[in-house]
Design an enzyme around this catalytic site. Structure first.
Site, PDB file in Angstrom:
ATOM      1  N   ASP A  52      27.118  38.490  48.159  1.00 46.81           N
ATOM      2  CA  ASP A  52      28.237  37.828  47.491  1.00 46.81           C
ATOM      3  C   ASP A  52      28.108  36.323  47.709  1.00 46.81           C
ATOM      4  O   ASP A  52      27.195  35.861  48.381  1.00 46.81           O
ATOM      5  CB  ASP A  52      29.570  38.373  47.999  1.00 46.81           C
ATOM      6  CG  ASP A  52      29.769  38.157  49.492  1.00 46.81           C
ATOM      7  OD1 ASP A  52      28.966  37.420  50.109  1.00 46.81           O
ATOM      8  OD2 ASP A  52      30.716  38.722  50.054  1.00 46.81           O
ATOM      9  N   GLY A 101      32.774  33.198  48.565  1.00 45.15           N
ATOM     10  CA  GLY A 101      34.067  32.711  48.101  1.00 45.15           C
ATOM     11  C   GLY A 101      35.233  33.562  48.556  1.00 45.15           C
ATOM     12  O   GLY A 101      36.246  33.039  49.037  1.00 45.15           O
ATOM     13  N   ASP A 106      32.840  31.300  43.245  1.00 47.43           N
ATOM     14  CA  ASP A 106      34.032  31.356  42.395  1.00 47.43           C
ATOM     15  C   ASP A 106      35.279  31.229  43.249  1.00 47.43           C
ATOM     16  O   ASP A 106      35.239  31.400  44.463  1.00 47.43           O
ATOM     17  CB  ASP A 106      34.076  32.678  41.620  1.00 47.43           C
ATOM     18  CG  ASP A 106      34.236  33.879  42.538  1.00 47.43           C
ATOM     19  OD1 ASP A 106      33.639  33.876  43.639  1.00 47.43           O
ATOM     20  OD2 ASP A 106      34.959  34.821  42.188  1.00 47.43           O
ATOM     21  N   GLN A 122      36.829  35.947  36.170  1.00 40.83           N
ATOM     22  CA  GLN A 122      38.134  35.936  36.822  1.00 40.83           C
ATOM     23  C   GLN A 122      39.226  35.852  35.753  1.00 40.83           C
ATOM     24  O   GLN A 122      38.949  35.943  34.566  1.00 40.83           O
ATOM     25  CB  GLN A 122      38.223  34.761  37.798  1.00 40.83           C
ATOM     26  CG  GLN A 122      37.326  34.884  39.030  1.00 40.83           C
ATOM     27  CD  GLN A 122      37.840  35.886  40.049  1.00 40.83           C
ATOM     28  OE1 GLN A 122      38.920  36.474  39.895  1.00 40.83           O
ATOM     29  NE2 GLN A 122      37.070  36.102  41.104  1.00 40.83           N
ATOM     30  N   ASP A 144      31.284  48.022  45.163  1.00 42.66           N
ATOM     31  CA  ASP A 144      31.094  47.908  46.612  1.00 42.66           C
ATOM     32  C   ASP A 144      32.446  47.883  47.291  1.00 42.66           C
ATOM     33  O   ASP A 144      33.453  47.501  46.675  1.00 42.66           O
ATOM     34  CB  ASP A 144      30.339  46.624  46.972  1.00 42.66           C
ATOM     35  CG  ASP A 144      31.286  45.427  47.034  1.00 42.66           C
ATOM     36  OD1 ASP A 144      31.681  45.035  48.149  1.00 42.66           O
ATOM     37  OD2 ASP A 144      31.673  44.910  45.961  1.00 42.66           O
ATOM     38  N   CYS A 190      30.756  69.815  51.770  1.00 42.85           N
ATOM     39  CA  CYS A 190      29.823  68.687  51.865  1.00 42.85           C
ATOM     40  C   CYS A 190      28.580  69.129  52.630  1.00 42.85           C
ATOM     41  O   CYS A 190      28.676  69.852  53.622  1.00 42.85           O
ATOM     42  CB  CYS A 190      30.501  67.515  52.575  1.00 42.85           C
ATOM     43  SG  CYS A 190      29.429  66.081  52.849  1.00 42.85           S
TER      44      CYS A 190
END
Length: 380
Positions: A96, A99, A150, A193, A270, A308
């Site tokens: 990332d 920000g 950003d 955004q 994510d 699972c």
């Protein structure tokens, strides 16, 4: 942009939704989409080894620029040969921009056209992060996919503030593109955004698409808005993005949000959710959320999730997991973290199959009923 190290290949569109099956090709390999990406904040997915992540089907992981800049430092990572060598991970990595952490962790932020001045959350020292610096750090880290710097405004900020914010983010994106030193082997994504305002999302997307990034992120969601509000933003945002490039919804990891994001055309997700809640003994199962530390599981000698087939569920009981967690044994956190990550990665594997079979809406309904959504409100 001429050199594009990140390529998206569309394999199939689902007939009844906006979902799409594809793959993303990077310098460190190819991974299928839709894909959930485990978060390795400090160049490690907490308690997990790279071998375990590969075994569970994690095709790509995320690391945090802000944290690695502060510690151990991006220049040190570069001297180590880049993030892949530093952490012994030979598959794709996404970073990332830093920000979001600046806005969520740091104190005394001051946003200007040049960048953001803030206090280091570790030692209180004054620091400055600009679009150019965010790109430079990520160039040093050497991730396959990197993010433009950003501003991530809160979802319920006033319209006038958000408008100024997205216009600045667009200018920052352009500055980041110019500063990018490694366009041949690192793909830089633009981040759309605009909070909940459709016209501002449209303006932001238009600005970024005109810059021809190799991929696009949708930011400013999963920051306090309702699930329905998130879906509404995705409904009018994803159609604005090119079909031949990846779409990444940032910070989203609740099972219903993953499925609903896929339905609306998102490829990548994510979130720290699976490992964060695992440390408190909260586990996602095919029958809903289960807090294995609770007293009711003290003598429960059944698997954590009988449906699972992960390492944890095949080898250990709820009673044993509860014992480990109550005794503050690290192995307990490893086992619950492994299960939660496996659960979401396997969920996305099943989602990909549902897209192939053109029955994603039926899959969603069945999953939501079994998981318990709607009975007691949202139940991640």
């Amino acid at each position: 942009m001429t050199d594009v190290p990140i390529k998206y290949r569309l394999i199939k569109k689902e007939k009844h939704t906006g979902a799409r099956l594809g793959e993303i090709i990077t310098p460190h390999g190819t991974f299928p989409t839709p894909m959930f990406m485990p978060v390795g904040t400090q160049a490690t997915v907490k308690t997990m080894s790279p071998e375990e992540l590969k075994a569970m089907g994690s095709g790509i992981i995320l690391s945090n620029t802000y944290h690695l800049w502060l510690r151990p430092g991006d220049e040190l990572v570069a001297r180590a040969g880049g993030l892949h060598k530093f952490m012994n991970w030979d598959q794709p990595i996404l970073t990332d921009s830093g920000g979001f952490q600046v806005y969520s962790l740091a104190d005394s932020r001051n946003i200007s056209e040049e960048g953001v001045t803030f206090k280091n959350h570790l030692n209180g020292s004054k620091m400055f992060l600009s679009p150019e610096k965010a790109i430079s750090i990520q160039n040093n880290l050497g991730s396959d996919i990197m993010m433009s710097f950003d501003e991530c405004p809160q979802f319920y900020q006033p319209y006038d503030y958000v408008k100024k914010s997205i216009e600045r983010t667009s200018r920052w994106a352009e500055r980041g593109l110019k500063a990018h030193r490694r366009p041949h082997d690192q793909g830089l994504f633009g981040i759309v955004q605009g909070a909940g305002f459709e016209d501002l999302r449209r303006q932001s997307a238009h600005d970024l698409v005109s810059m021809d990034f190799p991929g696009y992120s949708i930011g400013g969601l999963a920051v306090g808005e309702t699930h329905d509000e998130m879906n509404a933003v995705l409904d009018f945002t994803t159609p604005l993005l090119p079909e031949n490039k990846p779409r990444y919804l940032m910070g989203v990891g609740a099972p219903d949000s993953l499925i609903d994001g896929v339905i609306r055309g998102v490829d990548m997700f994510d979130c720290v959710l699976p490992t964060r809640i695992a440390r408190n003994g909260t586990c996602m199962t095919n029958r809903g959320r289960l807090v294995v530390k609770n007293a009711q599981f003290a003598e429960d000698f059944t698997p954590l999730d009988p449906e699972c087939d992960c390492y944890t569920c095949k080898n250990y009981t709820r009673a044993y997991l509860r014992h480990l967690l109550k005794a503050d044994e690290t192995f307990g956190i490893r086992l619950t973290s492994y299960h939660n990550l496996y659960f979401l990665i396997n969920l996305m594997k099943n989602v990909r199959q549902a897209i192939m079979d053109d029955n994603l809406l039926e899959f969603r309904q069945d999953f939501m009923e079994k998981y318990g959504y709607g009975k007691n409100g949202r139940n991640f």
